[in-house]
Scaffold this motif. Sequence first.
Motif, PDB file in Angstrom:
ATOM      1  N   ALA A   1       0.841  -1.202   0.000  1.00 34.56           N
ATOM      2  CA  ALA A   1       0.000   0.000   0.000  1.00 34.56           C
ATOM      3  C   ALA A   1       0.876   1.253   0.000  1.00 34.56           C
ATOM      4  O   ALA A   1       0.631   2.203  -0.740  1.00 34.56           O
ATOM      5  CB  ALA A   1      -0.929  -0.017   1.206  1.00 34.56           C
ATOM      6  N   GLU A   2       1.910   1.210   0.826  1.00 30.57           N
ATOM      7  CA  GLU A   2       2.814   2.360   0.941  1.00 30.57           C
ATOM      8  C   GLU A   2       3.534   2.611  -0.389  1.00 30.57           C
ATOM      9  O   GLU A   2       3.643   3.746  -0.846  1.00 30.57           O
ATOM     10  CB  GLU A   2       3.846   1.997   2.006  1.00 30.57           C
ATOM     11  CG  GLU A   2       4.301   3.113   2.907  1.00 30.57           C
ATOM     12  CD  GLU A   2       5.291   2.530   3.916  1.00 30.57           C
ATOM     13  OE1 GLU A   2       4.801   1.931   4.903  1.00 30.57           O
ATOM     14  OE2 GLU A   2       6.505   2.633   3.691  1.00 30.57           O
ATOM     15  N   MET A   3       3.986   1.507  -1.011  1.00 31.73           N
ATOM     16  CA  MET A   3       4.770   1.625  -2.253  1.00 31.73           C
ATOM     17  C   MET A   3       3.945   2.108  -3.439  1.00 31.73           C
ATOM     18  O   MET A   3       4.487   2.644  -4.403  1.00 31.73           O
ATOM     19  CB  MET A   3       5.353   0.252  -2.642  1.00 31.73           C
ATOM     20  CG  MET A   3       6.526  -0.209  -1.802  1.00 31.73           C
ATOM     21  SD  MET A   3       6.781  -2.000  -1.982  1.00 31.73           S
ATOM     22  CE  MET A   3       6.958  -2.186  -3.750  1.00 31.73           C
ATOM     23  N   THR A   4       2.622   1.883  -3.397  1.00 30.15           N
ATOM     24  CA  THR A   4       1.832   2.095  -4.609  1.00 30.15           C
ATOM     25  C   THR A   4       0.901   3.303  -4.517  1.00 30.15           C
ATOM     26  O   THR A   4      -0.061   3.418  -5.285  1.00 30.15           O
ATOM     27  CB  THR A   4       0.990   0.848  -4.931  1.00 30.15           C
ATOM     28  OG1 THR A   4       0.224   0.508  -3.766  1.00 30.15           O
ATOM     29  CG2 THR A   4       1.855  -0.325  -5.331  1.00 30.15           C
ATOM     30  N   GLY A   5       1.174   4.181  -3.574  1.00 34.60           N
ATOM     31  CA  GLY A   5       0.420   5.443  -3.540  1.00 34.60           C
ATOM     32  C   GLY A   5      -0.942   5.363  -2.896  1.00 34.60           C
ATOM     33  O   GLY A   5      -1.835   6.145  -3.219  1.00 34.60           O
ATOM     34  N   ASN A   6      -1.124   4.412  -1.968  1.00 32.15           N
ATOM     35  CA  ASN A   6      -2.425   4.328  -1.301  1.00 32.15           C
ATOM     36  C   ASN A   6      -2.698   5.555  -0.431  1.00 32.15           C
ATOM     37  O   ASN A   6      -3.838   5.856  -0.104  1.00 32.15           O
ATOM     38  CB  ASN A   6      -2.513   3.053  -0.459  1.00 32.15           C
ATOM     39  CG  ASN A   6      -3.935   2.678  -0.112  1.00 32.15           C
ATOM     40  OD1 ASN A   6      -4.774   2.549  -0.994  1.00 32.15           O
ATOM     41  ND2 ASN A   6      -4.215   2.537   1.166  1.00 32.15           N
ATOM     42  N   ASP A   7      -1.612   6.293  -0.058  1.00 36.03           N
ATOM     43  CA  ASP A   7      -1.836   7.498   0.744  1.00 36.03           C
ATOM     44  C   ASP A   7      -2.381   8.641  -0.117  1.00 36.03           C
ATOM     45  O   ASP A   7      -2.987   9.578   0.395  1.00 36.03           O
ATOM     46  CB  ASP A   7      -0.541   7.914   1.470  1.00 36.03           C
ATOM     47  CG  ASP A   7       0.653   7.925   0.538  1.00 36.03           C
ATOM     48  OD1 ASP A   7       0.558   7.319  -0.564  1.00 36.03           O
ATOM     49  OD2 ASP A   7       1.680   8.539   0.876  1.00 36.03           O
ATOM     50  N   LEU A   8      -2.184   8.567  -1.427  1.00 36.75           N
ATOM     51  CA  LEU A   8      -2.732   9.607  -2.316  1.00 36.75           C
ATOM     52  C   LEU A   8      -4.236   9.433  -2.446  1.00 36.75           C
ATOM     53  O   LEU A   8      -5.014  10.367  -2.328  1.00 36.75           O
ATOM     54  CB  LEU A   8      -2.097   9.510  -3.708  1.00 36.75           C
ATOM     55  CG  LEU A   8      -0.600   9.771  -3.779  1.00 36.75           C
ATOM     56  CD1 LEU A   8      -0.089   9.568  -5.205  1.00 36.75           C
ATOM     57  CD2 LEU A   8      -0.301  11.197  -3.301  1.00 36.75           C
ATOM     58  N   LEU A   9      -4.645   8.189  -2.737  1.00 37.59           N
ATOM     59  CA  LEU A   9      -6.073   7.878  -2.837  1.00 37.59           C
ATOM     60  C   LEU A   9      -6.231   6.472  -2.264  1.00 37.59           C
ATOM     61  O   LEU A   9      -5.798   5.500  -2.881  1.00 37.59           O
ATOM     62  CB  LEU A   9      -6.513   7.909  -4.312  1.00 37.59           C
ATOM     63  CG  LEU A   9      -7.978   7.577  -4.564  1.00 37.59           C
ATOM     64  CD1 LEU A   9      -8.896   8.594  -3.902  1.00 37.59           C
ATOM     65  CD2 LEU A   9      -8.273   7.523  -6.064  1.00 37.59           C
ATOM     66  N   ALA A  10      -6.816   6.411  -1.069  1.00 37.58           N
ATOM     67  CA  ALA A  10      -6.892   5.118  -0.386  1.00 37.58           C
ATOM     68  C   ALA A  10      -7.997   4.267  -0.999  1.00 37.58           C
ATOM     69  O   ALA A  10      -9.172   4.601  -0.896  1.00 37.58           O
ATOM     70  CB  ALA A  10      -7.151   5.333   1.094  1.00 37.58           C
ATOM     71  N   THR A  11      -7.610   3.190  -1.683  1.00 37.42           N
ATOM     72  CA  THR A  11      -8.633   2.307  -2.254  1.00 37.42           C
ATOM     73  C   THR A  11      -8.421   0.870  -1.814  1.00 37.42           C
ATOM     74  O   THR A  11      -9.212  -0.004  -2.152  1.00 37.42           O
ATOM     75  CB  THR A  11      -8.569   2.306  -3.799  1.00 37.42           C
ATOM     76  OG1 THR A  11      -7.323   1.726  -4.204  1.00 37.42           O
ATOM     77  CG2 THR A  11      -8.681   3.708  -4.366  1.00 37.42           C
ATOM     78  N   MET A  12      -7.346   0.601  -1.071  1.00 39.57           N
ATOM     79  CA  MET A  12      -7.003  -0.799  -0.789  1.00 39.57           C
ATOM     80  C   MET A  12      -7.706  -1.336   0.457  1.00 39.57           C
ATOM     81  O   MET A  12      -8.349  -0.606   1.185  1.00 39.57           O
ATOM     82  CB  MET A  12      -5.480  -0.943  -0.657  1.00 39.57           C
ATOM     83  CG  MET A  12      -4.757  -0.741  -1.975  1.00 39.57           C
ATOM     84  SD  MET A  12      -2.978  -0.708  -1.817  1.00 39.57           S
ATOM     85  CE  MET A  12      -2.588  -2.428  -1.483  1.00 39.57           C
ATOM     86  N   GLY A  13      -7.578  -2.657   0.656  1.00 34.03           N
ATOM     87  CA  GLY A  13      -8.026  -3.262   1.905  1.00 34.03           C
ATOM     88  C   GLY A  13      -9.464  -3.732   1.928  1.00 34.03           C
ATOM     89  O   GLY A  13      -9.967  -4.134   2.963  1.00 34.03           O
ATOM     90  N   ARG A  14     -10.171  -3.685   0.797  1.00 32.76           N
ATOM     91  CA  ARG A  14     -11.554  -4.153   0.806  1.00 32.76           C
ATOM     92  C   ARG A  14     -11.663  -5.434  -0.013  1.00 32.76           C
ATOM     93  O   ARG A  14     -11.121  -5.529  -1.112  1.00 32.76           O
ATOM     94  CB  ARG A  14     -12.479  -3.074   0.253  1.00 32.76           C
ATOM     95  CG  ARG A  14     -12.415  -1.823   1.123  1.00 32.76           C
ATOM     96  CD  ARG A  14     -13.471  -0.837   0.768  1.00 32.76           C
ATOM     97  NE  ARG A  14     -13.242  -0.189  -0.509  1.00 32.76           N
ATOM     98  CZ  ARG A  14     -14.098   0.663  -1.055  1.00 32.76           C
ATOM     99  NH1 ARG A  14     -15.235   0.943  -0.444  1.00 32.76           N
ATOM    100  NH2 ARG A  14     -13.833   1.229  -2.206  1.00 32.76           N
ATOM    101  N   GLU A  15     -12.391  -6.405   0.539  1.00 37.17           N
ATOM    102  CA  GLU A  15     -12.485  -7.716  -0.095  1.00 37.17           C
ATOM    103  C   GLU A  15     -12.817  -7.601  -1.590  1.00 37.17           C
ATOM    104  O   GLU A  15     -13.695  -6.825  -1.969  1.00 37.17           O
ATOM    105  CB  GLU A  15     -13.568  -8.547   0.596  1.00 37.17           C
ATOM    106  CG  GLU A  15     -13.502 -10.015   0.224  1.00 37.17           C
ATOM    107  CD  GLU A  15     -14.768 -10.768   0.580  1.00 37.17           C
ATOM    108  OE1 GLU A  15     -15.682 -10.196   1.194  1.00 37.17           O
ATOM    109  OE2 GLU A  15     -14.847 -11.952   0.225  1.00 37.17           O
ATOM    110  N   PHE A  16     -12.146  -8.384  -2.401  1.00 34.70           N
ATOM    111  CA  PHE A  16     -12.250  -8.397  -3.870  1.00 34.70           C
ATOM    112  C   PHE A  16     -11.591  -7.182  -4.517  1.00 34.70           C
ATOM    113  O   PHE A  16     -11.217  -7.222  -5.675  1.00 34.70           O
ATOM    114  CB  PHE A  16     -13.706  -8.449  -4.388  1.00 34.70           C
ATOM    115  CG  PHE A  16     -14.430  -9.712  -4.042  1.00 34.70           C
ATOM    116  CD1 PHE A  16     -14.047 -10.928  -4.580  1.00 34.70           C
ATOM    117  CD2 PHE A  16     -15.508  -9.692  -3.172  1.00 34.70           C
ATOM    118  CE1 PHE A  16     -14.730 -12.097  -4.264  1.00 34.70           C
ATOM    119  CE2 PHE A  16     -16.188 -10.849  -2.846  1.00 34.70           C
ATOM    120  CZ  PHE A  16     -15.802 -12.055  -3.389  1.00 34.70           C
TER     121      PHE A  16
END
Length: 476
Positions: free
Chosen positions: A119-134
């Motif tokens: 998440a950190e490496m791929t810019g999840n702090d810019l737009l948080a979209t990770m961590g939800r099933e599927f």
Amino acid sequence: MQPATIKYQSQAVAKLYFIAALGLFTGQIVFGLSLGLQYVIGDFLFPAIPFNIARMVHTNLLIVWLLFGFMGAAYYMVPEESETELYSPLFAKVLFWVFLAAGAATILGYLLVPYAKLAEMTGNDLLATMGREFLEQPLPTKLGIVVVALGFLFNISMTVLKGRKTAISMVLLMGLWGLALMFLFSFVNPSNLVRDKMYWWFVVHLWVEGTWELIMASLLAFVLVKTTGVDREVIDKWMYMIVAFALITGILGTGHHFYFIGLPGYWHWVGSVFSAMEPIPFFMMTLFAFNMVQRRRREHPNQAAVLWAVGTAVIGFLGAGVWGFIHTLSTVNYYTHGSQVTAAHGHLAFYGAYVLVVLAIISYAMPILRGREANPLRAQRVEMWSFWIMSIGMAVMVLALSGAGILQVWLQRMPTTGAMPFMATQDQLVFFYWVRVAGGVMFLLGLLAYLSSFFIGPAADEESLSLGVSTRLQRA
Ligand code: HEM
Ligand code: HEM
Ligand SMILES: [Fe+2]
């Protein structure tokens, strides 16, 4: 079998997509088995591949290979339906490699890098979209999916626009555009958990109980048109009815996910009433398939494709319609929410409706893509066996999970005093979890049999025999 070739050269790109789909499907099942084993042998593969990672790989591979299957189906069907070459076959090939590379990189990312680090490496702090099933994919993958989907839709839509417009291709287009539009909600991830869940269901529910149903209807209709020779007017009417019922029930049916997550109470009524009608379009698909096969005007040499098509119509109804209905009323869902009943339904519905419909189109199209109207009888026999082995393996898994779910609800959810704690309940379910593993092993064996059918040639005397049969059929 009679030699036959594709009618439009550009249909050939479908082959790439189908091969990738089957490869990723196999990966999905291997990870499924490791998950099943982790349920009963807690530290199996730990710390190399922990449960949460294997689960993510299993479900993401499922979605990605089904998408490969849908795209391959579209590239095969649309030129034939539109009676014109694909707008750009080269673009379809380029997008294939882009999608495959992005998919592989994402899976390797899950396996090799801790999720938080990814998440950190791929810019999840810019737009948080990770961590939800599927929808666990890192942001660049999600953006890649949008680019591939737009390119694909452009290619397919331009092809339909320049050629003949049939009900089958219009319904397919509607479904595919809807799929892509709903995916955009995966970028909406508010910090408020209630709103987060609501948008999450806009993707997950409105896919499988909305847009994907249209895709399923058109794939099924295509295979049935080709294998039964029934008039298009008849098939089109069925398809319109199925689409109408799918949308009428499925859109407001989303309410069956809004019961206990913090949304207003009226959703109990809306969700229960509309989702209780959701089995209707799935049941119509069953009637549709049987009706077409009964009215068939020819004995198509590819009887394996007919079996997959009828199989998807029946098992899709059982998984989505029957196993969906059992926990969809809010008074029932109060007890079963998030239990093994949900997992039983999720497996049978995905398998019956979407796995099988993709295998039906692959079974119909692959022989033609390989230059013959149908596979040799020996290969078809193995294919039909594999249908039964996979389906019975799945049935074993689903019955085991249903048993586990009922016991879980009984021990942990029903008692008003002295309910058994979660983990103590899980200990009571071990027998069912072992049975699930057995069903999973059977499923994998069925899948291997299916893959082997691609390598089986005709028996020595079959070539002349089957040619004889088809000439007689042609005379009749
Ligand atoms: C082919 C179509 C369908 C597929 C692939 C499918 C798949 C799934 C999956 C994977 C889940 C679990 C989601 C999660 O929480 O992770 C789920 C949940 C659910 N499905 Fe379906 N489904 C389909 C159709 C239906 C239908 C037609 C109904 C109702 C008649 C239904 C009722 C439900 C309900 C009530 C839940 C929530 C369970 C809970 O509260 O834990 N589904 N479905
Ligand atoms: C075509 C076949 C399969 C399909 C379509 C499929 C689909 C799915 C789906 C949709 C989920 C998420 C379910 C949910 O949250 O309710 C899931 C989870 C899972 N699957 Fe599969 N699966 C398949 C085969 C297998 C096999 C062969 C096994 C192994 C025995 C397996 C074991 C699992 C396990 C253990 C989970 C995690 C459940 C949990 O978190 O409790 N699956 N699968
Ligand atoms: Fe749903």
